[in-house]
Design a protein around this motif. Sequence first.
Motif, mmCIF file in Angstrom:
data_model
loop_
_atom_site.group_PDB
_atom_site.id
_atom_site.type_symbol
_atom_site.label_atom_id
_atom_site.label_comp_id
_atom_site.label_asym_id
_atom_site.label_seq_id
_atom_site.Cartn_x
_atom_site.Cartn_y
_atom_site.Cartn_z
ATOM 1 N N VAL A 125 0.852 -1.181 0.000
ATOM 2 C CA VAL A 125 0.000 0.000 0.000
ATOM 3 C C VAL A 125 0.890 1.233 0.000
ATOM 4 O O VAL A 125 1.816 1.347 0.810
ATOM 5 N N LEU A 126 0.637 2.130 -0.921
ATOM 6 C CA LEU A 126 1.395 3.371 -0.991
ATOM 7 C C LEU A 126 0.688 4.433 -0.168
ATOM 8 O O LEU A 126 -0.509 4.651 -0.332
ATOM 9 N N GLN A 127 1.429 5.074 0.692
ATOM 10 C CA GLN A 127 0.860 6.150 1.487
ATOM 11 C C GLN A 127 1.546 7.449 1.083
ATOM 12 O O GLN A 127 2.765 7.538 1.109
ATOM 13 N N MET A 128 0.745 8.407 0.704
ATOM 14 C CA MET A 128 1.279 9.691 0.273
ATOM 15 C C MET A 128 0.788 10.773 1.217
ATOM 16 O O MET A 128 -0.402 10.889 1.464
ATOM 17 N N ARG A 129 1.703 11.514 1.699
ATOM 18 C CA ARG A 129 1.352 12.602 2.592
ATOM 19 C C ARG A 129 1.180 13.871 1.776
ATOM 20 O O ARG A 129 1.847 14.075 0.783
ATOM 21 N N SER A 130 0.286 14.703 2.240
ATOM 22 C CA SER A 130 0.096 15.981 1.574
ATOM 23 C C SER A 130 0.193 17.078 2.630
ATOM 24 O O SER A 130 -0.110 16.844 3.802
#
Length: 94
Positions: A82-87
Amino acid sequence: MQKELTLYPVHPHRAQMQREIAAYRSLHPKLVQSHLGHFVAIYQGQLVDADADPVALHQRISARYPGKVVLSRKVQVEADPVLQMRSPRLERTA
């Protein structure tokens, strides 16, 4: 006559790549045992090459299979991590 628009064009090799991804998933348990942390190349449902260096692997695959659909992936514990991208969080000041 109104032309129908396609919202997301489908790449002509999409079906081939999906077959290679399915093959990777089925090979994954064995790949974890033998190639964990390395990059592998899957072509026509078979493991055809592996290397710790993704650039070296890509160069060999490009030379051996020019213009062909070859899946290259890093073997990780999870087949599909699972890719987790922070913004950034923007806050209003006064």
